[in-house]
Design an enzyme around this catalytic site. Structure first.
Site, PDB file in Angstrom:
ATOM      1  N   HIS A   1      -7.814  -5.309  -0.122  1.00 37.66           N
ATOM      2  CA  HIS A   1      -6.569  -4.546  -0.067  1.00 37.66           C
ATOM      3  C   HIS A   1      -5.535  -5.142   0.902  1.00 37.66           C
ATOM      4  O   HIS A   1      -4.350  -4.820   0.810  1.00 37.66           O
ATOM      5  CB  HIS A   1      -6.898  -3.109   0.348  1.00 37.66           C
ATOM      6  CG  HIS A   1      -5.719  -2.193   0.391  1.00 37.66           C
ATOM      7  ND1 HIS A   1      -4.904  -1.976  -0.701  1.00 37.66           N
ATOM      8  CD2 HIS A   1      -5.197  -1.451   1.388  1.00 37.66           C
ATOM      9  CE1 HIS A   1      -3.942  -1.126  -0.370  1.00 37.66           C
ATOM     10  NE2 HIS A   1      -4.094  -0.804   0.893  1.00 37.66           N
TER      11      HIS A   1
ATOM     12  N   ASP B   1      -8.802  -4.758  -6.008  1.00 36.10           N
ATOM     13  CA  ASP B   1      -8.326  -3.736  -5.079  1.00 36.10           C
ATOM     14  C   ASP B   1      -8.263  -2.384  -5.778  1.00 36.10           C
ATOM     15  O   ASP B   1      -7.721  -2.274  -6.881  1.00 36.10           O
ATOM     16  CB  ASP B   1      -6.937  -4.134  -4.561  1.00 36.10           C
ATOM     17  CG  ASP B   1      -6.410  -3.187  -3.497  1.00 36.10           C
ATOM     18  OD1 ASP B   1      -7.193  -2.370  -2.980  1.00 36.10           O
ATOM     19  OD2 ASP B   1      -5.208  -3.277  -3.199  1.00 36.10           O
TER      20      ASP B   1
ATOM     21  N   SER C   1       0.839  -1.190   0.000  1.00 36.68           N
ATOM     22  CA  SER C   1       0.000   0.000   0.000  1.00 36.68           C
ATOM     23  C   SER C   1       0.885   1.254   0.000  1.00 36.68           C
ATOM     24  O   SER C   1       1.799   1.351  -0.821  1.00 36.68           O
ATOM     25  CB  SER C   1      -0.940  -0.052   1.217  1.00 36.68           C
ATOM     26  OG  SER C   1      -1.881   0.977   1.169  1.00 36.68           O
TER      27      SER C   1
END
Lengths: 452, 452
Positions: A360, A305, A249
């Site tokens: 995610h 995602d 991320s």
């Protein structure tokens, strides 16, 4: 290359899909090892490290590369698992364990690396949900957050992978949310040319202040000094050295900035990035400079995602939907490197309903990498990684597996009963209490506890 | 009576309020016992058991009575703490421990009682949020829920309290919600006269089915048989016996029905009910019959909790407010007994914001009982009960105390790592696996594990 080709085709037909998910098979798997045997990749390490942009290795995915990707992903996952998120803890924002105990505590000694340095960044930067601040007045640090670590392969692992591998692992943030897009508005120059990257990431990477305990130097300076020390040491020792930078991320964004700076500082050093679920971070000039300097990036994403599509998407959490608000940003911010694209629908173990957080999560990614054979086939029957890990912090596993959701938690949130039977917060093990210096440089040179 | 009077006045001036909450005092308390010394009440036990309707004992609250109320409250709390709420558990709806281990596991051996019997009720009854059903096909029981236990005071405790005390503790439900009011619509006859009680409660209490494992007899029959056995045994032994029935919330309603039936079956036996946060359960005739039979009821309520005002209130959870929808029900359903009314605002440790669940939790009640001196005074400085317990399942403690909210949880939701490092559901300790019979009555008479 023949060997590689053989490896991937032999497993081509053994795949699972939703309709043939056999729960008794799942439960039988409980009695099998959770990892596959390691193979010697010393003669092919440059390819696995991306020297040829992972050509012919990704689809179908080479088993040895799969193992390497999972290894780096587990290093990225470690930055979440060991982070103290408790706002009532006086150590909120630090790592729960000192660097010598980290891998042992998380069951990662199997990967054959040792942590050499912890990295901290300033937490005054306005990035809610990423940087944690304690609610307490007296804390280990009011200004800093643990952001990751530098580790290096041990002798045995170095022999197996053909070189001394330095890893930098950057902590990201778990939940994508609206603030993320708000932040993605300002590009800032990096380097001497036209390269620009997102302001917020660069700010975390470079901020420092002489009034802090842990950020008298910036994250950038801490990491560069450590890499320099390690590269020098092992090169003087006559060893081949590589640098692999990982993150999930927003940690994947930091990884890319970190790779850019590393390439500037260590020309000739093989550098690659293995990022998971990372957003775009810079402009075309930034990407092109990375290419020119030979930085290789393997970008692991998933179809479901939304974060890898950021910026340019607004995520409305209350409505649980996302909207493409601007086509322009997509052109300004550019992805870098080669993509390995996963698909939540490929796994018979995962729920298919919309779950923005679950899609995610890094553990979801690692599960999908483990089960990935090719873009054409279903989930690998031989996948050995523990499926239960997926639900550590979300609710993605089908109910039939009977794994509770969000199960990664301490007994009684860390409270313990004292000898009077009262529930109290335990005092942290002294050797895990953050301390900014490993060695007291003043008279006597007393060795302090080595948190960092 | 002089002794009683002295006890209560000596503590009259030592009270805490919000403005003088001293956190260092709170933290110093960590090093003190969590219980006060026990006093011999053998010569006054009938008064503490309600023979004179607790006259002159409640305001100010007599210290020995306070201790007894907390003792019974802890028995009621045990039915929550040991209940398996996990819908993925094959033992969902059972008690996590067998009856011999229950008090030891919950730290309640200090109270000097032994569990003699577990009580189960049918779970097919339409009372969402009270009765738990496993999501699994193969379970310990598809039809029953653990509803509480019968316990009896040991020799030492019996000497201290002046008689052999039989306790029945009924499990309630944690969260009050809209369904509760929907249920409160149908009165059903109990006994031979005009007495009527709410249909749903009576249904739980009396349902049975020969096709079940645990409810071939109803909760009522199980409890009556056990009380009969115990009363007979101890009376034959020449001992004075009492019956005390306790429960929180809807468990308090069952306690009252159970007391009514007990009084019918055991005339002359001193029977009292200590209920916490209980709603009204029956009509005026029901109340009057209880009074005529000499059943004594101490109803512990709090100003802020809405459940004791039910039925007649609708709780709108989404709006977080409640409304008085009908004045009529208030007259149809009638409270029984003597009220001890607590006030959340009396405790400097508790948040004052609206928290419908927190106000209703039994641990909040026990904290307030522990701190209650009189309706005129603030929180007792000498209160020794562990304040941290309040936050076990809610968020009621002020942040300054640094106790996490809802902290009562297992490490990793009960998952453990097997020898391969895989996270799996452990097999329950065989002696804690529910088994409907203690002794196999068939040939050989093999002793089974005594869950019940």
């Amino acid at each position: 290359m023949l060997h590689i080709h053989l490896d991937t085709t032999t497993t081509a037909h053994k795949t699972l899909n939703r309709s043939n998910l056999n729960l008794s098979t799942f439960h039988e798997k409980h009695d099998t090892p959770a990892t596959s045997p390691k193979e010697d990749i010393s003669d092919k390490w440059r390819e696995f490290h991306g020297s040829s942009d992972w050509q012919n290795l990704l689809d179908p995915l080479h088993p040895s590369l799969r193992r390497e990707i999972v290894k780096y992903g587990e290093f990225a996952q470690a930055t979440y698992d060991a982070f103290d998120f408790d706002p009532f803890s006086e150590y909120c924002g630090s790592c729960k364990y000192n660097r010598r105990k980290l891998f042992e505590k998380l069951g990662l000694t199997k990967n054959g690396y040792n942590v050499t340095k912890y990295v901290h960044a300033m937490s005054h930067i306005d990035l809610p949900q990423w940087l944690e601040k304690s609610h307490l007045v007296e804390t280990w640090s009011k200004d800093s957050n643990w952001m990751g670590f530098v580790a290096v392969s041990d002798d045995q692992e170095s022999r197996r992978i053909g070189r001394r591998d330095i890893v930098v692992s950057w902590r990201g943030t778990v939940a994508p949310s609206e603030w993320y897009d708000n932040m993605q508005r300002k590009l800032e120059p990096i380097g001497q040319g036209d390269a620009r990257v997102e302001h917020g990431f660069l700010s975390i990477y470079t901020s420092k202040s002489c009034t802090t305990r842990y950020n008298k130097t910036s994250a950038s300076e801490q990491v560069m000094a450590e890499i320099k020390k390690l590269v020098k040491f092992y090169e003087n020792n006559g060893e081949q050295v590589s640098l692999t930078i990982t993150g999930h991320s927003l940690g994947g964004a930091l990884a890319l900035i970190n790779a850019y700076e590393s390439a500037k500082n260590f020309p000739g050093l093989p550098i690659s990035v293995v990022s998971f679920a990372a957003p775009r971070v810079g402009n075309i000039a930034f990407r092109d400079e990375l290419y020119q300097m030979g930085v290789k990036t393997l970008r692991v994403t998933s179809k479901q995602d939304v974060v890898p599509r950021m910026p340019g998407f607004v995520l409305n959490e209350s409505l649980q939907r996302f909207d493409d608000i601007t086509g322009t940003l997509e052109w300004i911010y550019t992805h870098v490197g080669v993509e390995l694209k996963l698909d939540v629908r490929s796994s018979p173990y995962l729920k298919k309903g919309l779950n923005l957080v679950g899609f995610h999560m890094l553990e979801t990614y690692l599960h999908l990498v483990d089960g990935f054979h090719s873009s054409e086939s279903g989930f690998r029957v031989e996948a050995r990684r523990d499926v239960a890990l997926v639900n550590k912090e979300c609710d993605m596993l089908v109910d039939e597996l009977r794994i509770p959701h969000s199960w990664y938690q301490s007994a009684n949130k860390g409270l313990i009963q004292n000898h009077h039977g009262r529930w109290v917060k335990p005092v942290r093990d002294p050797e895990d209490v953050p301390s900014p210096t490993a060695v007291d440089s003043r008279a006597g040179g007393v060795l302090e506890l080595e948190y960092v």
